[in-house]
Design an enzyme around this catalytic site. Structure first.
Site, short mmCIF file in Angstrom:
data_model
loop_
_atom_site.label_atom_id
_atom_site.label_comp_id
_atom_site.label_asym_id
_atom_site.label_seq_id
_atom_site.Cartn_x
_atom_site.Cartn_y
_atom_site.Cartn_z
N MET A 270 9.04 -18.53 -49.13
CA MET A 270 8.10 -17.45 -48.82
C MET A 270 6.78 -17.70 -49.49
SD MET A 270 7.46 -14.73 -47.25
CE MET A 270 5.83 -13.99 -47.34
N ASN A 272 4.21 -15.97 -50.58
CA ASN A 272 3.50 -14.94 -51.33
C ASN A 272 2.29 -15.53 -52.07
OD1 ASN A 272 6.01 -13.26 -50.95
ND2 ASN A 272 6.78 -14.80 -52.38
N HIS A 304 4.46 -26.66 -46.37
CA HIS A 304 4.34 -25.54 -45.44
C HIS A 304 3.89 -24.27 -46.16
CE1 HIS A 304 5.63 -23.18 -41.83
NE2 HIS A 304 5.83 -22.24 -42.74
N GLU A 305 4.55 -23.94 -47.25
CA GLU A 305 4.20 -22.70 -47.95
C GLU A 305 2.81 -22.81 -48.61
OE1 GLU A 305 6.06 -20.40 -47.08
OE2 GLU A 305 7.71 -21.66 -46.40
N HIS A 308 0.17 -22.22 -46.00
CA HIS A 308 0.04 -20.80 -45.66
C HIS A 308 -1.07 -20.11 -46.46
CE1 HIS A 308 2.83 -19.47 -42.67
NE2 HIS A 308 3.92 -19.85 -43.32
#
Length: 885
Positions: A270, A272, A304-305, A308
Site C-alpha cells: 500500500m 500510503n 510500484h508503490e 504511486h
C-alpha cells in the site's frame, strides 16, 4: 440471507459539499480499546447551495464506538447528532467550523485487516479503499483531500517505534511509561492514504541523493528476525527512485521514505504517502529463502508503490470508478522499470502470459467489467486483473500511439495540470491528447466496454501488382453493438531468409500508418478496415501484433510452416515466442480432439521439429537469450488452454497437456539432459539476467525430464534438491518431486519443513507445492494441510498458499467428478467470510466459472453457490455470488 446491498453508480457521482482544511488525529493505542480523537477544520463549499438537506453533514463510520462529539469546542448531547450503523449525521451552522469526534476501536478483534488492526503484535493500518471509516468518522472518499497531523501515544516498551505519514516533527516520553510521536504531512491527501504503524521493529537505513540535490532518508522497518533479508528491497527502492527521475523527471518530495513489512496483509502493498506498508512477501529476499520470481516480485512491487507517490498520491482519483487511473498507470510504470532492469523481451512475455491466462478469463466470466467499472456494491471486489493488468495495457496503447517522447510530453502536462488534485481517466486522456495535439476521444471505448476485443486478420497478396492488402474486422464476442476500439497494431514484413522488408504504404492509407524501426504501426479505428502496401516483389512472411501491441485476441489462419518459420526467424523476439506458443496450442488442440474421439495421442512433426531446434539453440549458442528460449519451450499453461474453449473438457485438456510434455521428454531426453548439464553452474547466486536465464532454462529442462519419472531422473532431481544453495533451484526440484510417487518426495518434503518451519514465507512454498501436486490423494492432502498447526485462516498469505493454489492451479483435482472439492471450497469461503471477507471473495472465484463445464459439474458448482447465497454475511462475497448466479 438478504443483504442490504447498495449499488454505487458512476453516473450518480456528486462532489462533496464540504472541504476538510486540516485533520488532527490523536491515537491512544491499546490492543482492545484504542481511543481516536479526530479534530477537523471543515469548510462548506461556497459553490454548493445550502438547502436544508445539504446543510446536513454526513460522515462515514463502521464498527466504531462513539465516545463524544464537539462542535466548535462545545460538547453535543445525543440530540445534536444522529448515528446509524454506517454514518454520523450533524447539522452545523456557518460556513466554517471545527468538529471533534472521539471514537473507540478494537484492533485486536479486527480480523478483516481493514482500518487499524494488530499484526504479529504490531499496530498496522490499511485504509484503501474504505478502511478509514473503521478508524474514525470522516468523508471516506478519495476526492476529499486534506493536510494531516498525527500524534501517536503508546507504551514505550511494547511499541518503541511510532510511525505515520510525512515528516516527524516531535517525539518524547510521558510520565506513565508511554511515549509519543507527532507526524506532519504537508501534502494534501485523501484519507485512504493515511497510515499508522506502532511496534517493536528494527530498520535498515540508507539514503538517496535526489536530482534536485536533497538527501532523503530511507528506512525499511521489519521484525528483527527479518532484517538480514531487506537489502534487496532497499536496493530496489534506490533503483526505482533513480529510474523515475531519469525516465519521467519525477523526484521524491518528503525528507523520509519509509517501508514497513507486515506478515498479515490483504494486498501486496500500500502506497500510503511516505509510509508504504507491505506484505512481507514483497520485501524479504535472500538467495536461501527467495526465488528469482520472488526477487523480481520484490523489485517490481517496491517500485510500484514508490511510483504511486506521483501517479496516485500527488495526483489521485476523484472517485473509486477511476481506480485504473492510478493502478493501470502505475502497473505500466513498474513494467517498464523491470523491463529496463532485466530484459524487455522476457518481461513482455511474462506480462502477456499473466494477462492471457488470467485476465482474459476474467473478461470471459461473470465478473467481466470495463477497466473503469460503471457500478459496484463492494469496492474491494474491483481490485482486479482487469483494472490493473488490462489497465496497464491500455496505458501502453498511448505510448504505442504517441511514441515514448509523446507519452512523456503527455505525462509532463498531466502533472503540471493536476498536481494536488483528484481527477478522472478523462483528465489523463485529455493531457495526452493536448500535449501531442491529437484526438484521442476513441480511446474512451477501452474504458467503458467489458470483454476482450477480437480482431480477425486476412491478407491478400497480389503478385501482379506486387502489393498486399491486409484486412481487419474487430468485434466483442458478447456484444454486437460495441463501439470500435482504437487499436495500434504493430506488423513486420520478412522475406524467406528472415530479413526485414520495408514495403511502401499506399497513399490512401499513409495517415493511419507510421514506421518505427522495423515495425509498421497501423492505427485501426473502424469495425472493418483495410491497409495496402506496395513494392512487395515476393509474398512476405507476416509478423503480426508485434510486441502484443494491443490486449486483443487475434484471429489469423497461420499454417504450421509459417509459425515454425517465425518461431526461428522473426526479428521481433515477442513474436518468436508467440509463434512457438501458437504452434504448441495447435498441437494440443488437435490431440484434445483425438482424445475426445477416443484416438491415440500423436506428436506432430512440425512442433516436434521446432522443439528440437529450440533445444539445440539453447545447447549450442552462447549468445542466445536462454530465458526467451526457455519460455518458447514451455507449453501454454492449462489456464490459457482452457480459454480456447467455450465448454471445457477437463479430463481431455489435462491428459493431453501431460501427455504432450511426456512425449517431448521421451523423444528429446538426451538433448534435454545435455541442456540441463550445460546450465548447471557452481557459482554464488546473483540476481542478474544472465544467471536468471540460466536457472530458468535448467529448470525448464528438469521439469520436462521429471515427467519420465525414471529412477535415474528422480535421483538427479533429488541431487539438485540436496546440493543447491539457492531457493530457485531447491523449489524447482521440490516441485518436480512433488508430482512423483517416490520415497524421495516424502523425504524432501519432510526435510524442507524441518529446515524452514520458522520462515513463514518459505513455509508458504511448502504448503503451495503440496496443494499444486498431481499425485493421487492430493485433495485429502489439502484437507490435512488446513488442519496443520502452521496453517491459519487469519493469515491471507497462508490461505492463498493452500486454498487458493489448490482451487486455481490444481485443475483436475479441484474439478473431480464427485464435486467434493466444490463443497469443500464453499465451506472454506463461508469460514473465511466471518474472518476476512476480502480474502473469502478472492477464494470464491474458481466456483464462479461454473458455466464453462459439463452439465454435471455445472449442477454441482451451482448448488454450492446457491447454498452460499443463503448463508454469507459480507457484501464482498454477496456481490460475487449475485453476479455468478
Amino acid at each position: 440471507m438478504t443483504l442490504e446491498a447498495k449499488v454505487n453508480y458512476l453516473s450518480e457521482y456528486q462532489p462533496c459539499d464540504f472541504e476538510v482544511l486540516s485533520v488532527n488525529l490523536l491515537f491512544e493505542l491499546s490492543a482492545s480499546s484504542t481511543l481516536v480523537t479526530n479534530r477537523m477544520l471543515i469548510k462548506r463549499l461556497a459553490s454548493r447551495s445550502v438547502s436544508e438537506s445539504e446543510n446536513k453533514l454526513k460522515l462515514n463510520g463502521e464498527g466504531l464506538v462513539l465516545k463524544s462529539v464537539r462542535l466548535n469546542g462545545q460538547l453535543l448531547s445525543e440530540a445534536g447528532f444522529q448515528v446509524t450503523q454506517e454514518h454520523l449525521f450533524l447539522s452545523p451552522e456557518g460556513d466554517e467550523f471545527e468538529l471533534e469526534v472521539v471514537t473507540e476501536i478494537n484492533p485486536q478483534a479486527n480480523t478483516a485487516l481493514e482500518g487499524l488492526y494488530l499484526s504479529s503484535g504490531n499496530f498496522c493500518t490499511q485504509c484503501e479503499a474504505e478502511g478509514f471509516r473503521r478508524i474514525t468518522y470522516f468523508f471516506d472518499r478519495p476526492d476529499v483531500l486534506s493536510v494531516y497531523q498525527t500524534k501517536i501515544i503508546a507504551d514505550k516498551q511494547a511499541y518503541p517505534v511510532l510511525l505515520s505519514n510525512g515528516n516527524l516533527i516531535e517525539s518524547g516520553e510521558l510520565a506513565d511509561g508511554r511515549h509519543f510521536a507527532i507526524w506532519h504531512d504537508p501534502f494534501k491527501k485523501p484519507c485512504y492514504l493515511f497510515a499508522l504503524i506502532a511496534g517493536d521493529l528494527v530498520s535498515l537505513e540508507d539514503q538517496y541523493f535526489t536530482a534536485d540535490n536533497r538527501t532523503i532518508k530511507l528506512c525499511i522497518y521489519t521484525d528483527p528476525h527479518h532484517l538480514p533479508h531487506c537489502r534487496h528491497a532497499m536496493d530496489s527502492l534506490i533503483h526505482a527512485m533513480r529510474w523515475d527521475e531519469q525516465r519521467f523527471g519525477l523526484t521524491y518530495d518528503l525528507d523520509t521514505y519509509m517501508i514497513v513489512a507486515v506478515d498479515d496483509f490483504n494486498m501486496g502493498a500500500m502506497e500510503n504517502k511516505g509510509l508504504n506498508i507491505f506484505n512481507s512477501k514483497y520485501v524479504l529476499a535472500d538467495p536461501q529463502t527467495a526465488t528469482d520470481v520472488d526477487y523480481e516480485g520484490v523489485e517490481a512491487v517496491i517500485a510500484h508503490e514508490y511510483f504511486h507517490n506521483w501517479t496516485g498520491n500527488r495526483v489521485t482519483c476523484r472517485d473509486w470508478f477511476q481506480l485504473t487511473l492510478k493502478e493501470g498507470l502505475t502497473v505500466f510504470r513498474d513494467q517498464e522499470f523491470t523491463a529496463d532492469r532485466l530484459s524487455p523481451a522476457v518481461k513482455r512475455i511474462e506480462d502477456v502470459r499473466r494477462l492471457r491466462s488470467h485476465q482474459f478469463a476474467e473478461d470471459a466470466g461473470p465478473m467481466s467489467h470495463p477497466i473503469q467499472p460503471q457500478s459496484y456494491i463492494e469496492m474491494n471486489n474491483f481490485y482486479t486483473l482487469t483494472v490493473y493488468e488490462k489497465g496497464a495495457e491500455v496505458v501502453r496503447l498511448y505510448q504505442t500511439l504517441l511514441g515514448k517522447d509523446g507519452f512523456r510530453k503527455g505525462m509532463d502536462l498531466y502533472f503540471a495540470r493536476h498536481d494536488g488534485q483528484a481527477v478522472t481517466v478523462e483528465d489523463f486522456r485529455q493531457a495526452m491528447a493536448d500535449a501531442n495535439q491529437v484526438d484521442l476521444d476513441q480511446m474512451q471505448a477501452w474504458y467503458v466496454q467489458a470483454g476482450t476485443p477480437h480482431l480477425k486478420v486476412k491478407a491478400e497478396y497480389n503478385a501482379v501488382n506486387a502489393s498486399i492488402k491486409i484486412g481487419f474486422q474487430q468485434y466483442l464476442k458478447a456484444d454486437n453493438s460495441f463501439s470500435p476500439f482504437l487499436i495500434p497494431f504493430k506488423i513486420g514484413f520478412l522475406n524467406d531468409q528472415g530479413e526485414t522488408l520495408y514495403p511502401e504504404v499506399a497513399a490512401d492509407y499513409s495517415s493511419a500508418v507510421k514506421l518505427e524501426g522495423q515495425d509498421y504501426v497501423l492505427k485501426i479505428s473502424q469495425e472493418n478496415q483495410v491497409f495496402e502496401f506496395n513494392g512487395v516483389s515476393d509474398k512476405p512472411q507476416l509478423s503480426l501484433l508485434r510486441g502484443f501491441s494491443a490486449p486483443i485476441i487475434m484471429e489469423y489462419q497461420y499454417s504450421e510452416k509459417q509459425l515454425a518459420f517465425l518461431a526461428c526467424h522473426d526479428t521481433d523476439s515477442f513474436n518468436r515466442w508467440e509463434s512457438a506458443q501458437r504452434l504448441a496450442l495447435m498441437e494440443l488442440m488437435a490431440n484434445i480432439a483425438r482424445f475426445q474421439a477416443q484416438q491415440a495421442y500423436q506428436l506432430g512433426a512440425a512442433y516436434a521439429d521446432l522443439f528440437e531446434t529450440l533445444v539445440s539453440q539453447a545447447l549450442n549458442s552462447d549468445q542466445a537469450d536462454l530465458a526467451l528460449l526457455a519460455y518458447s519451450l514451455t507449453l501454454p499453461d492449462l489456464n490459457y488452454l482452457i480459454e480456447q474453449y467455450d465448454a471445457v473438457d477437463i479430463e481431455a485438456l489435462v491428459s493431453v497437456h501431460q501427455q504432450m510434455k511426456k512425449s517431448l521428454a521421451q523423444k528429446y531426453e538426451t538433448l534435454l539432459f545435455e541442456v540441463y548439464q550445460k546450465c548447471l553452474a557452481d557459482q554464488a547466486y546473483r540476481y542478474d539476467k544472465q544467471q536468471i536465464a540460466q536457472r530458468l532454462m535448467k529448470n525448464t529442462a528438469l521439469s520436462y525430464l521429471s515427467s519420465l519419472a525414471t529412477d535415474q531422473i528422480i535421483t538427479r532431481i533429488k541431487q539438485q534438491y540436496d546440493q543447491q544453495s539457492n531457493m530457485t533451484d531447491i523449489q524447482a526440484a521440490l516441485q518436480c518431486l512433488s508430482n512423483l510417487t517416490s520415497p524421495q518426495t516424502d523425504s524432501a518434503l519432510a526435510h524442507f519443513y524441518d529446515k524452514y518451519q520458522d520462515e513463514p514465507l518459505v513455509l508458504d512454498k511448502w504448503f503451495s507445492i503440496q496443494a499444486a501436486s498431481h499425485r493421487e490423494g492430493v485433495f485429502e492432502t489439502v484437507q490435512t494441510l488446513t488442519a496443520h498447526p502452521k496453517f491459519s485462516y487469519s493469515n491471507p498469505n497462508r490461505v492463498r498458499s493452500v486454498i487458493g493454489v489448490f482451487c486455481r492451479q490444481n485443475i483436475l483435482a479441484f474439478h473431480r467428478k464427485d464435486g467434493a472439492a466444490y463443497a469443500w471450497l464453499a465451506e472454506q469461503v463461508l469460514k473465511l467470510d466471518e474472518i476476512n471477507p476480502q480474502v473469502a471473495a478472492r477464494m470464491l472465484v474458481p466456483l464462479m466459472q461454473w458455466r464453462r463445464f459439463d452439465a454435471k459439474r455445472q449442477d454441482l458448482m451451482r448448488s454450492e453457490l446457491i447454498s452460499l447465497m443463503a448463508n454469507v454475511q459480507s457484501k464482498d462475497v454477496y456481490e460475487l455470488l449475485e453476479k455468478s448466479l
